[in-house]
Design an enzyme around this catalytic site. Structure first.
Site, mmCIF file in Angstrom:
data_model
loop_
_atom_site.group_PDB
_atom_site.id
_atom_site.type_symbol
_atom_site.label_atom_id
_atom_site.label_comp_id
_atom_site.label_asym_id
_atom_site.label_seq_id
_atom_site.Cartn_x
_atom_site.Cartn_y
_atom_site.Cartn_z
ATOM 1 C CG LEU A 1 57.876 15.566 36.337
ATOM 2 C CD1 LEU A 1 56.497 15.250 36.887
ATOM 3 C CD2 LEU A 1 57.776 15.840 34.831
ATOM 4 C CE1 TYR B 1 60.711 24.598 29.455
ATOM 5 C CE2 TYR B 1 58.659 25.832 29.350
ATOM 6 C CZ TYR B 1 59.354 24.701 29.710
ATOM 7 O OH TYR B 1 58.700 23.665 30.332
ATOM 8 C CE LYS C 1 60.078 21.657 27.622
ATOM 9 N NZ LYS C 1 60.577 20.333 27.983
HETATM 10 P P1 NAD Z 1 63.283 21.437 37.196
HETATM 11 O O1 NAD Z 1 63.980 22.661 36.764
HETATM 12 O O2 NAD Z 1 62.708 21.389 38.576
HETATM 13 O O3 NAD Z 1 64.229 20.165 37.025
HETATM 14 C C1 NAD Z 1 65.047 19.993 35.899
HETATM 15 C C2 NAD Z 1 66.222 19.121 36.308
HETATM 16 O O4 NAD Z 1 67.093 19.018 35.174
HETATM 17 C C3 NAD Z 1 67.050 19.719 37.454
HETATM 18 O O5 NAD Z 1 67.208 18.781 38.494
HETATM 19 C C4 NAD Z 1 68.389 20.077 36.796
HETATM 20 O O6 NAD Z 1 69.502 19.905 37.663
HETATM 21 C C5 NAD Z 1 68.429 19.086 35.642
HETATM 22 N N1 NAD Z 1 69.307 19.526 34.558
HETATM 23 C C6 NAD Z 1 69.491 20.795 34.081
HETATM 24 N N2 NAD Z 1 70.393 20.797 33.106
HETATM 25 C C7 NAD Z 1 70.784 19.504 32.929
HETATM 26 C C8 NAD Z 1 71.704 18.870 32.056
HETATM 27 N N3 NAD Z 1 72.425 19.569 31.170
HETATM 28 N N4 NAD Z 1 71.845 17.530 32.148
HETATM 29 C C9 NAD Z 1 71.140 16.810 33.064
HETATM 30 N N5 NAD Z 1 70.277 17.362 33.938
HETATM 31 C C10 NAD Z 1 70.107 18.695 33.869
HETATM 32 O O7 NAD Z 1 62.151 21.123 36.122
HETATM 33 P P2 NAD Z 1 60.795 20.289 36.328
HETATM 34 O O8 NAD Z 1 59.768 21.241 36.792
HETATM 35 O O9 NAD Z 1 61.065 19.057 37.105
HETATM 36 O O10 NAD Z 1 60.458 19.952 34.807
HETATM 37 C C11 NAD Z 1 60.711 18.675 34.250
HETATM 38 C C12 NAD Z 1 60.269 18.697 32.798
HETATM 39 O O11 NAD Z 1 58.872 19.000 32.725
HETATM 40 C C13 NAD Z 1 60.976 19.727 31.932
HETATM 41 O O12 NAD Z 1 61.190 19.210 30.659
HETATM 42 C C14 NAD Z 1 59.986 20.860 31.865
HETATM 43 O O13 NAD Z 1 60.150 21.601 30.692
HETATM 44 C C15 NAD Z 1 58.669 20.117 31.868
HETATM 45 N N6 NAD Z 1 57.578 20.951 32.362
HETATM 46 C C16 NAD Z 1 57.541 21.355 33.656
HETATM 47 C C17 NAD Z 1 56.502 22.191 34.079
HETATM 48 C C18 NAD Z 1 56.425 22.672 35.518
HETATM 49 O O14 NAD Z 1 55.504 23.437 35.852
HETATM 50 N N7 NAD Z 1 57.329 22.257 36.405
HETATM 51 C C19 NAD Z 1 55.512 22.575 33.181
HETATM 52 C C20 NAD Z 1 55.593 22.172 31.860
HETATM 53 C C21 NAD Z 1 56.622 21.337 31.461
#
Ligand code: NAD
Length: 323
Positions: free
Chosen positions: A16, A142, A146
């Site tokens: 995202l 997870y 949330k």
């Molecule tokens: P992702 O796993 O692709 O990216 C998460 C990022 O967080 C990564 O770049 C990782 O390096 C970074 N990260 C991990 N631990 C960290 C830390 N301790 N400090 C700083 N950075 C850290 O996830 P995404 O898909 O981009 O999701 C972004 C948000 O959206 C999240 O909160 C996720 O829960 C939420 N979300 C995503 C989806 C989906 O389908 N992708 C669906 C529902 C909710």
């Protein structure tokens, strides 16, 4: 005031974050958007800062340096990866949120965006058109993090006056970055495999219907929510948000209409149980009513856009490798 906005995106290198960063950089001046992540990005960027969100001191240091107004806290450990390391999931997802909310309460940030997920729902939640207010009985660490996060957001907003806004994203699908270990990763991987002319081994059953959303809709929803007048936001835990719902077999069929020799088989693994506990479809009427949310992409429109963009990127990559 748009000129006074200074943005920090935490977890900017993820699925995202990669797309939200570009959208915010297009909207604001480049220098107004600072990205951060625990890992450095592949491409060097002068406006990137390394940050582990569990480190409140480092976060404070960055706030002091840049005087951020808005923080987008995207850093998280997602559903499937989270089950491999539940303790780390709790620490990153909860400590990270608490650090940001506390600094907002101290008046060091004006506005916070923090995403929740359909993972807050569980086996006893109504599966069809899941309402905004309903049973939340998450089964993964997870989802538990949330749900706790949603209650913290509501607490900090309603009791302590923090302007925190949130969306319960469905599974997100985009072509610019690979997904980071969630239960809906199949919906991205399938398009990549379709263009590699190889068979896709899907880790869910063919008939697992899940709520999904194309990334441009998710990014637009995020920015629209952050720009909405505060008095229009009646939900301070997290808004239900819907794009469309479909199964892996539905996606495969739409791909086969465009790439007839694409093949898929189904080998459900531990992620099937997680998918089975989530809703089939989401009622997002509150978001529509409060701040005018309207999705633009259905499965057909998303598939056309995914396939043409992935094809373009693969051709570009081949041209670079040959030169
Ligand atoms: P992702 O796993 O692709 O990216 C998460 C990022 O967080 C990564 O770049 C990782 O390096 C970074 N990260 C991990 N631990 C960290 C830390 N301790 N400090 C700083 N950075 C850290 O996830 P995404 O898909 O981009 O999701 C972004 C948000 O959206 C999240 O909160 C996720 O829960 C939420 N979300 C995503 C989806 C989906 O389908 N992708 C669906 C529902 C909710």
């Amino acid at each position: 005031m748009i000129e006074q906005t200074k943005i920090l995106i935490i977890g900017a290198n993820g699925q995202l974050g990669t797309e939200l960063t570009t959208a915010l950089q297009d909207k604001y001046r480049y220098k107004q958007v600072i990205t951060s992540d625990i890992h450095s990005p592949k491409k060097q960027d002068a406006l990137f800062e390394t940050l582990d969100i569990r480190d409140k001191g480092r976060l404070e240091e960055l706030i002091e340096k840049y005087k951020f107004t808005d923080v987008y806290l995207l850093a998280a450990i997602l559903s499937a990866k989270g089950e491999q390391n539940p303790m780390l999931t709790w620490q990153v997802n909860m400590d990270g949120l608490m650090n940001v909310l506390e600094l907002a309460r101290d008046g060091k940030i004006s506005k916070v965006f923090w995403p929740s997920s359909i993972a807050v729902f569980g086996e006893t939640t109504p599966k069809q058109q899941t309402p905004q207010e309903t049973i939340t009985s998450p089964t993964t660490m997870y989802g538990i993090s949330k749900l706790a996060g949603e209650r913290l957001c509501a607490y900090y907003a309603n009791k302590l006056g923090v302007d925190v806004r949130s969306l319960r994203y469905p599974g997100l699908i985009g072509y610019k970055a690979l997904p980071g270990g969630g239960t809906t990763d199949f919906a991205v991987e399938i398009y990549h495999k379709a263009l590699e002319s190889s068979i896709y081994h899907c880790f869910l059953r063919k008939d697992s219907i899940l709520p999904l959303m194309y990334m441009p809709d998710a990014v637009r929803a995020t920015i629209e929510l952050m720009e909405a007048d505060a008095e229009k936001i009646s939900v301070r835990s997290s808004y239900n948000l819907a794009g469309f719902s479909c199964s892996p077999a539905d996606i495969a069929e739409v791909i086969q209409q465009r790439i007839p020799d694409f093949k898929i088989d189904y080998q459900p693994d531990f992620r099937q149980k997680i998918a089975d506990s989530w809703p089939n479809s989401i009622d997002d009427s509150q978001a529509k009513e409060d701040w005018g949310w309207k999705p633009q992409y259905d499965l057909q429109a998303m598939s056309d856009d995914m396939l043409s963009n992935l094809k373009r990127l693969k051709e570009k990559e081949t041209a670079i490798n040959l030169s």
